[in-house]
Design a protein around this motif. Sequence first.
Motif, PDB file in Angstrom:
ATOM      1  N   ASN A   6       0.919  -1.256  -0.028  1.00 26.09           N
ATOM      2  CA  ASN A   6       0.100  -0.086   0.138  1.00 26.09           C
ATOM      3  C   ASN A   6       0.934   1.296  -0.079  1.00 26.09           C
ATOM      4  O   ASN A   6       0.423   2.313   0.357  1.00 26.09           O
ATOM      5  CB  ASN A   6      -0.825   0.183   1.390  1.00 26.09           C
ATOM      6  CG  ASN A   6      -0.158   0.091   2.483  1.00 26.09           C
ATOM      7  OD1 ASN A   6       0.925  -0.368   2.649  1.00 26.09           O
ATOM      8  ND2 ASN A   6      -0.738   0.545   3.555  1.00 26.09           N
ATOM      9  N   TRP A 373      -6.422  -5.933  12.903  1.00 22.23           N
ATOM     10  CA  TRP A 373      -7.745  -5.625  12.348  1.00 22.23           C
ATOM     11  C   TRP A 373      -7.949  -3.826  12.058  1.00 22.23           C
ATOM     12  O   TRP A 373      -8.390  -3.826  10.542  1.00 22.23           O
ATOM     13  CB  TRP A 373      -8.903  -5.781  13.593  1.00 22.23           C
ATOM     14  CG  TRP A 373     -10.192  -5.214  12.984  1.00 22.23           C
ATOM     15  CD1 TRP A 373     -11.234  -5.813  12.244  1.00 22.23           C
ATOM     16  CD2 TRP A 373     -10.767  -4.148  13.286  1.00 22.23           C
ATOM     17  NE1 TRP A 373     -12.444  -4.889  11.974  1.00 22.23           N
ATOM     18  CE2 TRP A 373     -12.356  -4.044  12.690  1.00 22.23           C
ATOM     19  CE3 TRP A 373     -10.650  -2.907  14.184  1.00 22.23           C
ATOM     20  CZ2 TRP A 373     -12.796  -2.802  12.744  1.00 22.23           C
ATOM     21  CZ3 TRP A 373     -11.214  -1.780  14.441  1.00 22.23           C
ATOM     22  CH2 TRP A 373     -12.293  -1.833  13.707  1.00 22.23           C
ATOM     23  N   ARG A 376      -5.803  -3.266   8.801  1.00 21.99           N
ATOM     24  CA  ARG A 376      -6.612  -3.894   7.621  1.00 21.99           C
ATOM     25  C   ARG A 376      -7.822  -2.895   6.969  1.00 21.99           C
ATOM     26  O   ARG A 376      -8.167  -2.789   5.935  1.00 21.99           O
ATOM     27  CB  ARG A 376      -6.995  -5.241   7.807  1.00 21.99           C
ATOM     28  CG  ARG A 376      -5.579  -6.069   7.945  1.00 21.99           C
ATOM     29  CD  ARG A 376      -6.102  -7.530   8.322  1.00 21.99           C
ATOM     30  NE  ARG A 376      -5.024  -8.418   8.200  1.00 21.99           N
ATOM     31  CZ  ARG A 376      -5.090  -9.703   8.980  1.00 21.99           C
ATOM     32  NH1 ARG A 376      -6.104 -10.281   9.333  1.00 21.99           N
ATOM     33  NH2 ARG A 376      -3.948 -10.560   8.844  1.00 21.99           N
ATOM     34  N   TYR A 377      -8.393  -2.542   8.104  1.00 23.79           N
ATOM     35  CA  TYR A 377      -9.547  -1.864   7.966  1.00 23.79           C
ATOM     36  C   TYR A 377      -9.361  -0.385   7.083  1.00 23.79           C
ATOM     37  O   TYR A 377      -9.849  -0.001   6.406  1.00 23.79           O
ATOM     38  CB  TYR A 377     -10.445  -1.459   9.355  1.00 23.79           C
ATOM     39  CG  TYR A 377     -11.732  -0.487   8.996  1.00 23.79           C
ATOM     40  CD1 TYR A 377     -12.896  -1.326   8.657  1.00 23.79           C
ATOM     41  CD2 TYR A 377     -11.630   0.871   9.127  1.00 23.79           C
ATOM     42  CE1 TYR A 377     -14.150  -0.335   8.379  1.00 23.79           C
ATOM     43  CE2 TYR A 377     -12.783   1.269   9.129  1.00 23.79           C
ATOM     44  CZ  TYR A 377     -14.158   0.894   8.564  1.00 23.79           C
ATOM     45  OH  TYR A 377     -15.235   1.517   8.480  1.00 23.79           O
ATOM     46  N   LYS A 378      -8.137   0.408   7.576  1.00 22.37           N
ATOM     47  CA  LYS A 378      -7.700   1.394   7.105  1.00 22.37           C
ATOM     48  C   LYS A 378      -7.300   1.308   5.806  1.00 22.37           C
ATOM     49  O   LYS A 378      -7.495   2.020   4.803  1.00 22.37           O
ATOM     50  CB  LYS A 378      -6.704   2.242   7.848  1.00 22.37           C
ATOM     51  CG  LYS A 378      -6.793   2.772   9.132  1.00 22.37           C
ATOM     52  CD  LYS A 378      -5.816   3.492   9.811  1.00 22.37           C
ATOM     53  CE  LYS A 378      -5.466   4.695   8.979  1.00 22.37           C
ATOM     54  NZ  LYS A 378      -4.442   5.415   9.811  1.00 22.37           N
ATOM     55  N   ASN A 380      -8.071  -1.085   3.660  1.00 28.28           N
ATOM     56  CA  ASN A 380      -9.240  -1.455   2.580  1.00 28.28           C
ATOM     57  C   ASN A 380     -10.507  -0.389   2.542  1.00 28.28           C
ATOM     58  O   ASN A 380     -11.349  -0.772   1.757  1.00 28.28           O
ATOM     59  CB  ASN A 380      -9.769  -2.658   3.154  1.00 28.28           C
ATOM     60  CG  ASN A 380      -8.772  -3.741   3.026  1.00 28.28           C
ATOM     61  OD1 ASN A 380      -8.091  -3.905   1.863  1.00 28.28           O
ATOM     62  ND2 ASN A 380      -8.948  -4.926   3.957  1.00 28.28           N
ATOM     63  N   ASN A 381     -10.460   0.754   3.193  1.00 26.23           N
ATOM     64  CA  ASN A 381     -11.432   1.535   3.410  1.00 26.23           C
ATOM     65  C   ASN A 381     -11.074   3.063   3.272  1.00 26.23           C
ATOM     66  O   ASN A 381      -9.868   3.482   4.125  1.00 26.23           O
ATOM     67  CB  ASN A 381     -11.941   1.526   4.729  1.00 26.23           C
ATOM     68  CG  ASN A 381     -12.768   0.431   4.729  1.00 26.23           C
ATOM     69  OD1 ASN A 381     -14.109   0.338   4.371  1.00 26.23           O
ATOM     70  ND2 ASN A 381     -12.534  -0.601   5.490  1.00 26.23           N
ATOM     71  N   LYS A 382     -10.946   3.775   2.121  1.00 20.47           N
ATOM     72  CA  LYS A 382     -10.713   5.004   1.942  1.00 20.47           C
ATOM     73  C   LYS A 382     -11.531   6.153   2.482  1.00 20.47           C
ATOM     74  O   LYS A 382     -11.647   7.594   1.843  1.00 20.47           O
ATOM     75  CB  LYS A 382     -10.303   5.178   0.503  1.00 20.47           C
ATOM     76  CG  LYS A 382      -9.243   4.252  -0.216  1.00 20.47           C
ATOM     77  CD  LYS A 382      -8.032   4.164   0.662  1.00 20.47           C
ATOM     78  CE  LYS A 382      -7.017   3.163  -0.037  1.00 20.47           C
ATOM     79  NZ  LYS A 382      -5.892   3.039   0.788  1.00 20.47           N
ATOM     80  N   LYS A 383     -12.103   6.078   3.379  1.00 17.91           N
ATOM     81  CA  LYS A 383     -12.892   7.244   4.118  1.00 17.91           C
ATOM     82  C   LYS A 383     -12.167   8.205   4.786  1.00 17.91           C
ATOM     83  O   LYS A 383     -11.154   8.101   5.250  1.00 17.91           O
ATOM     84  CB  LYS A 383     -13.837   6.460   5.204  1.00 17.91           C
ATOM     85  CG  LYS A 383     -14.724   5.235   4.661  1.00 17.91           C
ATOM     86  CD  LYS A 383     -15.515   4.668   5.904  1.00 17.91           C
ATOM     87  CE  LYS A 383     -16.502   3.277   5.283  1.00 17.91           C
ATOM     88  NZ  LYS A 383     -17.074   2.916   6.641  1.00 17.91           N
ATOM     89  N   TRP A 384     -12.739   9.363   4.480  1.00 16.65           N
ATOM     90  CA  TRP A 384     -11.860  10.685   4.912  1.00 16.65           C
ATOM     91  C   TRP A 384     -11.536  10.771   6.249  1.00 16.65           C
ATOM     92  O   TRP A 384     -10.400  11.233   6.743  1.00 16.65           O
ATOM     93  CB  TRP A 384     -12.793  11.864   4.376  1.00 16.65           C
ATOM     94  CG  TRP A 384     -14.051  11.938   5.153  1.00 16.65           C
ATOM     95  CD1 TRP A 384     -15.486  11.648   4.902  1.00 16.65           C
ATOM     96  CD2 TRP A 384     -14.080  12.956   6.381  1.00 16.65           C
ATOM     97  NE1 TRP A 384     -16.165  11.864   5.789  1.00 16.65           N
ATOM     98  CE2 TRP A 384     -15.506  12.759   6.693  1.00 16.65           C
ATOM     99  CE3 TRP A 384     -13.287  13.531   7.176  1.00 16.65           C
ATOM    100  CZ2 TRP A 384     -16.067  13.104   8.206  1.00 16.65           C
ATOM    101  CZ3 TRP A 384     -13.664  14.148   8.415  1.00 16.65           C
ATOM    102  CH2 TRP A 384     -14.931  13.901   8.726  1.00 16.65           C
ATOM    103  N   LEU A 386     -10.582   8.431   8.336  1.00 11.22           N
ATOM    104  CA  LEU A 386      -9.753   7.567   8.704  1.00 11.22           C
ATOM    105  C   LEU A 386      -8.267   8.323   8.701  1.00 11.22           C
ATOM    106  O   LEU A 386      -7.456   7.830   9.491  1.00 11.22           O
ATOM    107  CB  LEU A 386      -9.716   6.373   7.996  1.00 11.22           C
ATOM    108  CG  LEU A 386     -10.753   5.435   8.040  1.00 11.22           C
ATOM    109  CD1 LEU A 386     -10.765   4.181   7.178  1.00 11.22           C
ATOM    110  CD2 LEU A 386     -10.621   4.737   9.601  1.00 11.22           C
TER     111      LEU A 386
END
Length: 389
Positions: A6, A373, A376-378, A380-384, A386
């Motif tokens: 990444n 966990w 991995r969440y960060k 796989n997720n590109k939410k602002w 985060l």
Amino acid sequence: MNQLKNNRIKSLDILKGMVIIFMALDHTRDYFHANSFIFDPADPEKSNYILFFTRWITHFCAPAFSFLAGISAYLVGRKKTKAQLSYFLLKRGIWLVFIEFTIVHIGWSFNLQFEYMGLLVIWSLGISMIFLAAVIHLSMKNILAISLIIIFGHNILDNIHFEDSMLWSIFHERGYYTLFNYIQLRIVYPIIPWIGVMSLGYYFGKFYNKDVLPEYRQKILTQIGIGAIIGFFIIRGINLYGNSRPWLEYELFEATFISFLDPSKYPPSLSYLLMTLGPSLVFLGQSENLKGRIVNFCSTFGKVPFFIYILHIYVIHFFATILAEFTGYGFNTMILKGFVSTNKQLIGYGVNLGWVYVIWFGIMLLLYPSCVWFGRYKLNNKKWWLSYL
């Protein structure tokens, strides 16, 4: 460049993870070690090599956090305009200051009455980001010059005092104040020189550009780091400038050794910063090709530094509350109105240093899955939102 899938730079994550692990050791000692409530682990006349080292290794945490945050800001800025990066740093800085006074404060104290507040490391990072939001608009040469002037010159201010000046304490001098006849404010991390440490990290971020050869980066970081270490021994040895608290010679070599390796942290003296940033730079220069389970373990924490910072405070304090309850001191003794080691009700509470290490190791193992966990969440997720965690 040694990168993860990444595009994270592995050596930065390893160092972040290591200082987080060291930091957790220090905070575990604060809440569990019986001697924490009796004397300072850096007291040359009362401490010993093992106890002092337990404290000393954690000196690397705040400087590394601040320096690495500067590098991260530079790396984030490669995909933004200067205006966008400035706005991001300003928002994140304000957010961190808010978090210091709320979530972090509650974690340290478990006290919802807000009778005691501390300007600690998260506050320092937040203020430094606000400062950096303006500084990034200067040329890189000017950023380097300002950073070095602040770091190498701020000890000139050591003999300047303004009685009962909270503003001066915020800038350069540790202090204690009462607000609104109710809140006890403890200023532990003045702004100077922390703002210079983060802006210096921003400058060093350029060595991680894709057009910089890894061999050159590793060489320059190692050389500068070794130079900083040598500088520490020279300046600390001369014992005239670069530290508000000179080292003393004692009858026992152990005490003299402890005194020498304990430069002022509040605010961080030039000696302190050379002692901590020097090895950190050497590590960055030599760690890009490291592999193995221990490396992966450290990197896991380094990928989620803010998340683990908040989580470890609550977990350590929670287990300390349980220990206090089951050893006859009562859970309420861990609802604090000040820093934990100043709570005189806890004198006699706690365990020996060996058990502190056992508890610390157990807590890190306990926190590891949640960091895996969240990492991995960060990823796989590109939410602002985060980007603020």
